[in-house]
Enzyme design. Structure first.
Site, PDB file in Angstrom:
ATOM      1  N   CYS A   1       0.794  -1.236   0.000  1.00  0.00           N
ATOM      2  CA  CYS A   1       0.000   0.000   0.000  1.00  0.00           C
ATOM      3  C   CYS A   1       0.822   1.281   0.000  1.00  0.00           C
ATOM      4  CB  CYS A   1      -0.956  -0.009   1.190  1.00  0.00           C
ATOM      5  SG  CYS A   1      -2.204  -1.277   1.025  1.00  0.00           S
TER       6      CYS A   1
HETATM    7  C1  UDX Z   1      -0.901   0.233   5.645  1.00  0.00           C
HETATM    8  C2  UDX Z   1      -1.751   1.222   6.414  1.00  0.00           C
HETATM    9  O1  UDX Z   1      -1.306   1.275   7.758  1.00  0.00           O
HETATM   10  C3  UDX Z   1      -3.212   0.785   6.381  1.00  0.00           C
HETATM   11  O2  UDX Z   1      -4.015   1.741   7.049  1.00  0.00           O
HETATM   12  C4  UDX Z   1      -3.649   0.687   4.917  1.00  0.00           C
HETATM   13  O3  UDX Z   1      -5.006   0.319   4.811  1.00  0.00           O
HETATM   14  C5  UDX Z   1      -2.772  -0.320   4.204  1.00  0.00           C
HETATM   15  O4  UDX Z   1      -1.401   0.082   4.285  1.00  0.00           O
HETATM   16  P1  UDX Z   1       0.197  -2.133   6.005  1.00  0.00           P
HETATM   17  O5  UDX Z   1       0.886  -1.789   4.714  1.00  0.00           O
HETATM   18  O6  UDX Z   1      -0.463  -3.435   6.169  1.00  0.00           O
HETATM   19  O7  UDX Z   1      -0.953  -1.002   6.304  1.00  0.00           O
HETATM   20  O8  UDX Z   1       1.299  -2.045   7.138  1.00  0.00           O
HETATM   21  P2  UDX Z   1       1.792  -0.957   8.205  1.00  0.00           P
HETATM   22  O9  UDX Z   1       1.671  -1.561   9.534  1.00  0.00           O
HETATM   23  O10 UDX Z   1       1.147   0.340   7.957  1.00  0.00           O
HETATM   24  O11 UDX Z   1       3.375  -0.847   7.855  1.00  0.00           O
HETATM   25  C6  UDX Z   1       3.737  -0.450   6.559  1.00  0.00           C
HETATM   26  C7  UDX Z   1       5.268  -0.410   6.496  1.00  0.00           C
HETATM   27  O12 UDX Z   1       5.761   0.679   7.300  1.00  0.00           O
HETATM   28  C8  UDX Z   1       5.979  -1.661   7.013  1.00  0.00           C
HETATM   29  O13 UDX Z   1       7.054  -1.980   6.143  1.00  0.00           O
HETATM   30  C9  UDX Z   1       6.510  -1.252   8.377  1.00  0.00           C
HETATM   31  O14 UDX Z   1       7.707  -1.945   8.703  1.00  0.00           O
HETATM   32  C10 UDX Z   1       6.794   0.223   8.176  1.00  0.00           C
HETATM   33  N1  UDX Z   1       6.743   1.025   9.404  1.00  0.00           N
HETATM   34  C11 UDX Z   1       5.557   1.144  10.056  1.00  0.00           C
HETATM   35  C12 UDX Z   1       7.897   1.689   9.834  1.00  0.00           C
HETATM   36  O15 UDX Z   1       8.965   1.559   9.236  1.00  0.00           O
HETATM   37  N2  UDX Z   1       7.824   2.469  10.948  1.00  0.00           N
HETATM   38  C13 UDX Z   1       6.661   2.616  11.644  1.00  0.00           C
HETATM   39  O16 UDX Z   1       6.660   3.317  12.662  1.00  0.00           O
HETATM   40  C14 UDX Z   1       5.496   1.932  11.195  1.00  0.00           C
END
Ligand code: UDX
Length: 422
Positions: free
Chosen positions: A264
Site C-alpha cells: 500500500c
Molecule cells: C498500511 C496502512 O497502515 C493501512 O491503514 C492501509 O489500509 C494499508 O497500508 P500495512 O501496509 O499493512 O498497512 O502495514 P503498516 O503496519 O502500515 O506498515 C507499513 C510499512 O511501514 C511496514 O514496512 C513497516 O515496517 C513500516 N513502518 C511502520 C515503519 O517503518 N515504521 C513505523 O513506525 C510503522
C-alpha cells in the site's frame, strides 16, 4: 443483506468475513476456484491472524462463485475489492476495476432490484465518477443514483491486524452522492459502533490516499531525523517518545528504521504523485518521502562495508524477509533492495524468516534459506530486516549485526552492532 464481494485478496477476504460476522450473507466472487474452495471450507487463501476462525464461524452465511454477473443479480449490494497495482509511471492500473464494472453493468441490466455498488479498491480521486459509474451506466442502461446506488468506502486495514482494524476501525469513511446509498451504507456499518464520516465520493477516495501518504511521510521523517540523531549520538527512539507526546502529533508510526514496504504505502504514494502530476501539481514532499525510503535500506550496506569492505565470497545473514512482522507478504519488502545489493557484490546470502521464505524463494531461488534464525548467526555479518518477536530471544554474542529495525536483544548482546539510524 445479500452482499457480493468481488476480489478475495487481503481486503476482500477480510471485508467479506467481517460482514458475514455482522449477519450478512456473503458471496465471494473470484477467478481462482482453489481460493474460493478454501474460503468455502472456512479457510483463508491468505495468512491473516484470526481470518480462518472468522470464515469458519460464519460458513453458513458464506458462498462463493466465479460467475460475477449472476452473483450481482443474486445480491443487493456489491463491494469491489480488486487490485489496483502500479503502472511503470506510478499511476494505478485500473484494468481489473474496469472489467468488474462491465460485469456489474451486465448484472444490473436484467432486473429492477435496487443494487448498491461500493468501491473499496484504492482508486485515485475521480475514478469512481470518471470510470466506474460511466461503464456501469453504459453496460446496464441504468442511471447511477436513481436506478442503482454507488459509494466509495476505502479500507484502512493493516496486514497482521486487519480483523481488529475492521471491527475496531478508527473511522469508517463513506463517500456517496445520493441519500439512498448513504443510508444503506450507514446501516451496514452502524452495528460496529465506530465513528462514521460520510462525504462525497471523491473526497472519500482522497481521504484514503492522503491518510496513507501521511503515514508514509511520518516514517520517512522519522528515518531522516534518525539518521541525523545517529550522527549526533542522540537516541531517535527517545526523541520520538517526546515528540509523540504532543496530542497534535501522536506517537505512532515514528519507528525509525530501513523504511516502509508492503502493497500500500509505496503504491499509494507513487499513485498520488503520478495523479497529481497528470493535473499539473508537483507533490515535492511525497517525492522526497519515496527518495528517503529508497535510500534508507542501502544505509545498511554502508555500515556493512565499514566492517567488511569487500563482500565477495563473504557469507551475509539476513534475518527477516517479510515487509513487516506477522505476515508472509514480501511485497516491496526492504529485504529486496538489500539482497539485490548483496548479490551484486558477490556475497553469499543466507536468509531466515518465520513465514515469508516460501514467498521469497519464488523471487530469489538461488540464495540459501536457513531452518532457524540461529543458523544465520554463524555468518560473517547479520542484517536484521524485519522485527519478528522471536528475534528478541536470540543470543547475538560474538556476532556482527547491522540492525534495520532495532531488535533490543541484538543491541544488547552483539559482538559488533550498528543500528541503521540509532
Ligand atoms: C498500511 C496502512 O497502515 C493501512 O491503514 C492501509 O489500509 C494499508 O497500508 P500495512 O501496509 O499493512 O498497512 O502495514 P503498516 O503496519 O502500515 O506498515 C507499513 C510499512 O511501514 C511496514 O514496512 C513497516 O515496517 C513500516 N513502518 C511502520 C515503519 O517503518 N515504521 C513505523 O513506525 C510503522
Amino acid at each position: 443483506m445479500k452482499i457480493s464481494v468481488i476480489g478475495t485478496g487481503y481486503v476482500g477476504s477480510v471485508t467479506g468475513a467481517g460482514l458475514a460476522d455482522l449477519g450478512h450473507h456473503i458471496i465471494f466472487v473470484g477467478r481462482d476456484q482453489k481460493k474460493l474452495d478454501l474460503i468455502q471450507s472456512g479457510k483463508s487463501p491468505i495468512f491473516e491472524k484470526g481470518l480462518d476462525e472468522l470464515l469458519a464461524k460464519n460458513r453458513d452465511r458464506i458462498s462463493t462463485s466465479t460467475d460475477m454477473v449472476s452473483a450481482i443479480r443474486e445480491s443487493e449490494l456489491c463491494f469491489i475489492c480488486v487490485g489496483t497495482p502500479s503502472n511503470a509511471d506510478g499511476s494505478i492500473d485500473l484494468q481489473q476495476v474496469r472489467d468488474v464494472s462491465v460485469s456489474i453493468g451486465k448484472g444490473l441490466d436484467s432486473d429492477d432490484q435496487y443494487h448498491t455498488i461500493v468501491v473499496k479498491s484504492t482508486v485515485f480521486p475521480g475514478t469512481t465518477e470518471g470510470l466506474v459509474i460511466p461503464v456501469i451506466e453504459r453496460e446496464s442502461g441504468k442511471t447511477a443514483g436513481i436506478d442503482w446506488g454507488i459509494a466509495s468506502n476505502p479500507e484502512f486495514l493493516k496486514e497482521g491486524c486487519a480483523i481488529e482494524d475492521f471491527f475496531q476501525a478508527d473511522r469508517v469513511i463513506i463517500g456517496t452522492n445520493d441519500q439512498k446509498s448513504r443510508h444503506i451504507m450507514e446501516s451496514i456499518y452502524e452495528p460496529l459502533k465506530v465513528p462514521i464520516y460520510t462525504t462525497s465520493i471523491r473526497t472519500a477516495e482522497m481521504i484514503k490516499y492522503a491518510s496513507n501518504a501521511f503515514l508514509a511521510t511520518k516514517i520517512s521523517y522519522a528515518n531522516e531525523i534518525g539518521n541525523l540523531c545517529k550522527r549526533l549520538d542522540i537516541d531517535t527512539r527517545d526523541v520520538f517518545t517526546g515528540v509523540g507526546m504532543d496530542h497534535r502529533i501522536g506517537p505512532d508510526f515514528f519507528r525509525s528504521g530501513i523504511g516502509f514496504g508492503g502493497s500500500c504505502f509505496p503504491k499509494d504514494v507513487r499513485a498520488l504523485i503520478a495523479g497529481a502530476r497528470s493535473v499539473g501539481i508537483d507533490l515535492s514532499i511525497l517525492a522526497s518521502v519515496l527518495k528517503v525510503n529508497e535510500s534508507q535500506p542501502l544505509r545498511m550496506l554502508s555500515f556493512l562495508h565499514a566492517k567488511i569492505p569487500a563482500l565477495h565470497g563473504k557469507t551475509i545473514g539476513v534475518l527477516g524477509l517479510a515487509f513487516k512482522p506477522d505476515t508472509d507478504d514480501i511485497r516491496e519488502s526492504r529485504a529486496i533492495p538489500v539482497i539485490d545489493s548483496l548479490i551484486r557484490e558477490g556475497a553469499e546470502v543466507v536468509a531466515y524468516d518465520p513465514m515469508a521464505m516460501d514467498n521469497f524463494r519464488g523471487l530469489y531461488p538461488n540464495i540459501r534459506y536457513a531452518k532457524t534464525a540461529e543458523e544465520v548467526l554463524s555468518s560473517d555479518a547479520v542484517l536484521i530486516i524485519t522485527e519478528w518477536p522471536e528475534f528478541e530471544n536470540i543470543d547475538y554474542t560474538g556476532t556482527v549485526v547491522i540492525d534495520g529495525r532495532r531488535v533490543d536483544a541484538a543491541e544488547r548482546s552483539a559482538g559488533w552492532y550498528q543500528g541503521v539510524c540509532w
